[in-house]
Design a protein around this motif. Sequence first.
Motif, PDB file in Angstrom:
ATOM      1  N   THR A   1     -47.696 -46.590  39.371  1.00  0.00           N
ATOM      2  CA  THR A   1     -49.240 -46.601  39.171  1.00  0.00           C
ATOM      3  C   THR A   1     -49.070 -47.752  38.239  1.00  0.00           C
ATOM      4  O   THR A   1     -50.342 -48.512  38.156  1.00  0.00           O
ATOM      5  N   LEU A   2     -48.060 -48.431  37.407  1.00  0.00           N
ATOM      6  CA  LEU A   2     -48.014 -49.982  37.461  1.00  0.00           C
ATOM      7  C   LEU A   2     -49.033 -50.893  39.048  1.00  0.00           C
ATOM      8  O   LEU A   2     -49.174 -51.971  38.410  1.00  0.00           O
ATOM      9  N   SER A   3     -47.951 -50.708  39.870  1.00  0.00           N
ATOM     10  CA  SER A   3     -48.182 -51.587  40.984  1.00  0.00           C
ATOM     11  C   SER A   3     -49.842 -51.340  41.182  1.00  0.00           C
ATOM     12  O   SER A   3     -50.950 -51.960  41.780  1.00  0.00           O
ATOM     13  N   ILE A   4     -49.862 -50.268  41.365  1.00  0.00           N
ATOM     14  CA  ILE A   4     -51.811 -50.140  41.687  1.00  0.00           C
ATOM     15  C   ILE A   4     -52.653 -50.974  40.633  1.00  0.00           C
ATOM     16  O   ILE A   4     -53.875 -51.181  40.778  1.00  0.00           O
ATOM     17  N   PHE A   5     -52.113 -50.844  39.087  1.00  0.00           N
ATOM     18  CA  PHE A   5     -53.043 -51.447  38.229  1.00  0.00           C
ATOM     19  C   PHE A   5     -52.771 -52.877  38.454  1.00  0.00           C
ATOM     20  O   PHE A   5     -53.703 -53.665  38.517  1.00  0.00           O
ATOM     21  N   LEU A   6     -51.856 -53.405  38.799  1.00  0.00           N
ATOM     22  CA  LEU A   6     -51.216 -55.120  39.325  1.00  0.00           C
ATOM     23  C   LEU A   6     -52.656 -55.348  40.381  1.00  0.00           C
ATOM     24  O   LEU A   6     -53.250 -56.607  39.858  1.00  0.00           O
ATOM     25  N   ILE A   7     -52.674 -54.217  41.074  1.00  0.00           N
ATOM     26  CA  ILE A   7     -53.371 -54.902  42.229  1.00  0.00           C
ATOM     27  C   ILE A   7     -54.949 -55.392  42.146  1.00  0.00           C
ATOM     28  O   ILE A   7     -55.250 -55.611  42.430  1.00  0.00           O
ATOM     29  N   CYS A   8     -55.890 -53.754  40.884  1.00  0.00           N
ATOM     30  CA  CYS A   8     -56.640 -53.838  40.476  1.00  0.00           C
ATOM     31  C   CYS A   8     -57.220 -55.305  39.452  1.00  0.00           C
ATOM     32  O   CYS A   8     -57.888 -55.680  39.751  1.00  0.00           O
ATOM     33  N   ILE A   9     -55.728 -55.443  38.657  1.00  0.00           N
ATOM     34  CA  ILE A   9     -56.315 -56.523  37.681  1.00  0.00           C
ATOM     35  C   ILE A   9     -56.459 -57.730  39.153  1.00  0.00           C
ATOM     36  O   ILE A   9     -57.065 -58.851  38.837  1.00  0.00           O
ATOM     37  N   PHE A  10     -54.998 -57.615  39.762  1.00  0.00           N
ATOM     38  CA  PHE A  10     -54.839 -59.431  41.153  1.00  0.00           C
ATOM     39  C   PHE A  10     -56.861 -59.441  41.214  1.00  0.00           C
ATOM     40  O   PHE A  10     -57.386 -60.639  41.522  1.00  0.00           O
ATOM     41  N   LEU A  11     -57.076 -58.458  41.888  1.00  0.00           N
ATOM     42  CA  LEU A  11     -58.725 -58.078  42.740  1.00  0.00           C
ATOM     43  C   LEU A  11     -59.997 -58.622  41.727  1.00  0.00           C
ATOM     44  O   LEU A  11     -60.219 -59.041  41.869  1.00  0.00           O
ATOM     45  N   VAL A  12     -59.609 -58.687  40.201  1.00  0.00           N
ATOM     46  CA  VAL A  12     -60.438 -58.763  39.909  1.00  0.00           C
ATOM     47  C   VAL A  12     -60.258 -59.488  39.298  1.00  0.00           C
ATOM     48  O   VAL A  12     -61.801 -60.805  38.717  1.00  0.00           O
ATOM     49  N   THR A  13     -59.627 -60.299  38.826  1.00  0.00           N
ATOM     50  CA  THR A  13     -59.200 -61.890  38.671  1.00  0.00           C
ATOM     51  C   THR A  13     -59.765 -62.714  39.673  1.00  0.00           C
ATOM     52  O   THR A  13     -60.538 -63.933  39.974  1.00  0.00           O
ATOM     53  N   SER A  14     -59.446 -62.239  40.666  1.00  0.00           N
ATOM     54  CA  SER A  14     -59.966 -63.482  42.119  1.00  0.00           C
ATOM     55  C   SER A  14     -61.512 -63.369  42.055  1.00  0.00           C
ATOM     56  O   SER A  14     -61.911 -64.245  42.530  1.00  0.00           O
ATOM     57  N   ALA A  15     -61.747 -62.194  42.512  1.00  0.00           N
ATOM     58  CA  ALA A  15     -63.099 -61.851  42.558  1.00  0.00           C
ATOM     59  C   ALA A  15     -63.967 -62.572  41.362  1.00  0.00           C
ATOM     60  O   ALA A  15     -65.362 -63.458  41.588  1.00  0.00           O
ATOM     61  N   ASP A  16     -63.445 -62.442  40.497  1.00  0.00           N
ATOM     62  CA  ASP A  16     -63.891 -63.304  38.812  1.00  0.00           C
ATOM     63  C   ASP A  16     -64.281 -64.898  39.144  1.00  0.00           C
ATOM     64  O   ASP A  16     -65.591 -65.302  38.767  1.00  0.00           O
ATOM     65  N   SER A  17     -63.201 -64.901  39.307  1.00  0.00           N
ATOM     66  CA  SER A  17     -62.900 -66.781  39.732  1.00  0.00           C
ATOM     67  C   SER A  17     -63.669 -66.954  41.042  1.00  0.00           C
ATOM     68  O   SER A  17     -64.435 -68.225  40.491  1.00  0.00           O
ATOM     69  N   ALA A  18     -64.002 -66.207  42.161  1.00  0.00           N
ATOM     70  CA  ALA A  18     -64.827 -66.253  43.076  1.00  0.00           C
ATOM     71  C   ALA A  18     -66.397 -66.454  42.460  1.00  0.00           C
ATOM     72  O   ALA A  18     -67.477 -67.442  43.015  1.00  0.00           O
ATOM     73  N   THR A  19     -66.419 -65.685  41.872  1.00  0.00           N
ATOM     74  CA  THR A  19     -67.871 -65.279  41.741  1.00  0.00           C
ATOM     75  C   THR A  19     -68.458 -66.515  40.560  1.00  0.00           C
ATOM     76  O   THR A  19     -69.530 -67.480  41.051  1.00  0.00           O
ATOM     77  N   PHE A  20     -67.449 -67.101  39.677  1.00  0.00           N
ATOM     78  CA  PHE A  20     -67.865 -67.935  39.457  1.00  0.00           C
ATOM     79  C   PHE A  20     -67.966 -69.760  40.043  1.00  0.00           C
ATOM     80  O   PHE A  20     -69.022 -69.919  40.181  1.00  0.00           O
ATOM     81  N   VAL A  21     -67.163 -69.563  40.977  1.00  0.00           N
ATOM     82  CA  VAL A  21     -66.768 -70.516  41.741  1.00  0.00           C
ATOM     83  C   VAL A  21     -68.301 -71.263  42.843  1.00  0.00           C
ATOM     84  O   VAL A  21     -68.476 -71.752  43.222  1.00  0.00           O
ATOM     85  N   LEU A  22     -68.701 -69.727  43.129  1.00  0.00           N
ATOM     86  CA  LEU A  22     -69.965 -69.112  44.003  1.00  0.00           C
ATOM     87  C   LEU A  22     -71.206 -69.657  44.017  1.00  0.00           C
ATOM     88  O   LEU A  22     -71.898 -70.396  44.274  1.00  0.00           O
ATOM     89  N   GLY A  23     -70.992 -69.355  42.733  1.00  0.00           N
ATOM     90  CA  GLY A  23     -72.091 -69.686  41.604  1.00  0.00           C
ATOM     91  C   GLY A  23     -71.979 -71.798  41.106  1.00  0.00           C
ATOM     92  O   GLY A  23     -73.647 -71.853  40.794  1.00  0.00           O
ATOM     93  N   MET A  24     -71.302 -71.544  41.042  1.00  0.00           N
ATOM     94  CA  MET A  24     -71.140 -73.268  40.640  1.00  0.00           C
ATOM     95  C   MET A  24     -71.722 -74.341  42.153  1.00  0.00           C
ATOM     96  O   MET A  24     -72.235 -75.137  42.523  1.00  0.00           O
ATOM     97  N   MET A  25     -71.238 -73.681  43.382  1.00  0.00           N
ATOM     98  CA  MET A  25     -71.103 -74.115  44.764  1.00  0.00           C
ATOM     99  C   MET A  25     -72.899 -73.319  44.907  1.00  0.00           C
ATOM    100  O   MET A  25     -73.566 -74.284  45.741  1.00  0.00           O
ATOM    101  N   THR A  26     -73.493 -73.127  44.698  1.00  0.00           N
ATOM    102  CA  THR A  26     -74.456 -72.644  45.220  1.00  0.00           C
ATOM    103  C   THR A  26     -75.537 -73.269  43.997  1.00  0.00           C
ATOM    104  O   THR A  26     -77.145 -72.805  43.603  1.00  0.00           O
TER     105      THR A  26
END
Length: 536
Positions: free
Chosen positions: A409-434
């Motif tokens: 369960t902790l691993s699934i939670f960790l995967i979710c947090i990793f995904l949220v962090t990466s996607a959050d960072s990506a939306t920030f960078v893509l917004g900046m790039m465009t």
Amino acid sequence: MMDRKKAYQKGPVFWVSAVVILLLVVWGAVVPDSFASVANSVYSFTTNAFGWFYLLSVVFFVLFCMYLAISKYGKIRLGKDGERPEYPFFTWIGMLFSAGFGVGLVFWGVAEPMTHFANPPAGFGVEGETEQAAKLAMRYSFFHWGVHQWSVFTVVGLVMAYFQYRKDRKSLISETISTGTPDKRKKSWRGIINILAVIATVMGVATSLGFGILQINGGLNYMYDLPQNATIQIVITLILLVLYMTSSTTGLNKGIKYLSNLNLALALGLMLFVLFLGPTVFILESFTVAAGGYIQKFIEMSFYMTPYEGGTWVKDWTVFYWAWVIAWSPFIGSFVARVSRGRSIREMIFGVLIVPPFIAMVWIAVFGGAAFHLDLFQGTAIADAVNEDVTSALFVTLEEFPLTTILSTLSIFLICIFLVTSADSATFVLGMMTSDGDLNPTLFSKLVWGTLIAAISAVLIISSGLQGLQTASLVSALPFTVILIIMCFNLFKSLRRDAKSYEVEKERNLLNKLQSTSNKQKTKISRQSNDDTPHR
């Protein structure tokens, strides 16, 4: 009101990139079979025709980073002279680790070494599921998650930080390149470069998001018998979309910063649990052997292909990995540049090129080593389970440990947090790039890119699965690899000009100092002469 006004003022980079991604989403959703067929054909052509190019390019990036780190340019600060780093070291490393490969590492940390263990690389004459296969598998897993991967992120981050913070240019890939075209064409060429960077970024992030979604579904299936199908995967995608878009509203210094620290702490906690409750000595010895083999075979693995033996192992693994990280690199590089302001070139290269890869290799040694020990000495069949379903690799391994349900369960939670962090960072960078390099992109931009990333990821999973995810990265990375090479040469030319200017300025200051000293000495001698003259 300001966000809405700025949304309608988006330039062609935003709209062209968004339309291209949207068309791919529609194609994959309406006619998935056609999409999958074309994806498979393009994947085969690209790996066969350009695999060598990916390998040589990444070797060049490694050498380029090493040269800059030990050269006289290493002391140059990525910011104004005397400027200090914006983030503490631990927070900086946590941001790099989470954004760079957190979810990919959790996905492949067990799956890759166990896959190589069951099906060793061609050309080595090693039989599967043996001690030699385990050594080779661990060594190649280190190689794929080591210095080569992070050299790509380092190059992009370094070039962007240098031009952004020392040359006061916008945070855009195009600002790091001198196209050599007439002035009237520069704007259009820069737009094309930025569009290619955006498309590569979306595909790279969608690949990682897709891996995470498949692994979450695999874990829920393994633990709770939840079906593995398109409906569940779309539901997971929508939940993640809501989570990372919510996080993106808090900004870089809140959502991403806090989640990055949480990611690193949870990952290290899980890793230490497996290390100390698992075969600790075996894991440490496996790490030592693999690290030695990685160093010893560094050059051989860097150039390894099989034109005489045939087979697709190198293309399916090494070539895919290099293409994946190149597709990731506009996002990771922009993010690395954003959080590395104030650090010297040498400090940034050593920090980015050594610390995250070291953490990755320790992770692989701990989880992969534990799985090896279970299969080799305790009669389990983790390799067979991974062959049947690669997404279950981590959970099959954790089943052999105490507190299985809690750890999974902790691993699934960790995967979710990793995904949220990466996607959050990506939306920030893509917004900046465009948005022409705006360091505070609008919520509208982040919402558009967050939705498109989720959509293309879902389409790739449903239409082609892992093959579709791999194809997206491989193809989108090809033109951007050329751009990366040009960026390196442009940085080097700029550093040389700066060095010459610095030497000239240093000589001028030295001459002025000597002249000033000489004038002072002349004045002193003149005064002494006047004092020694007899008075009448």
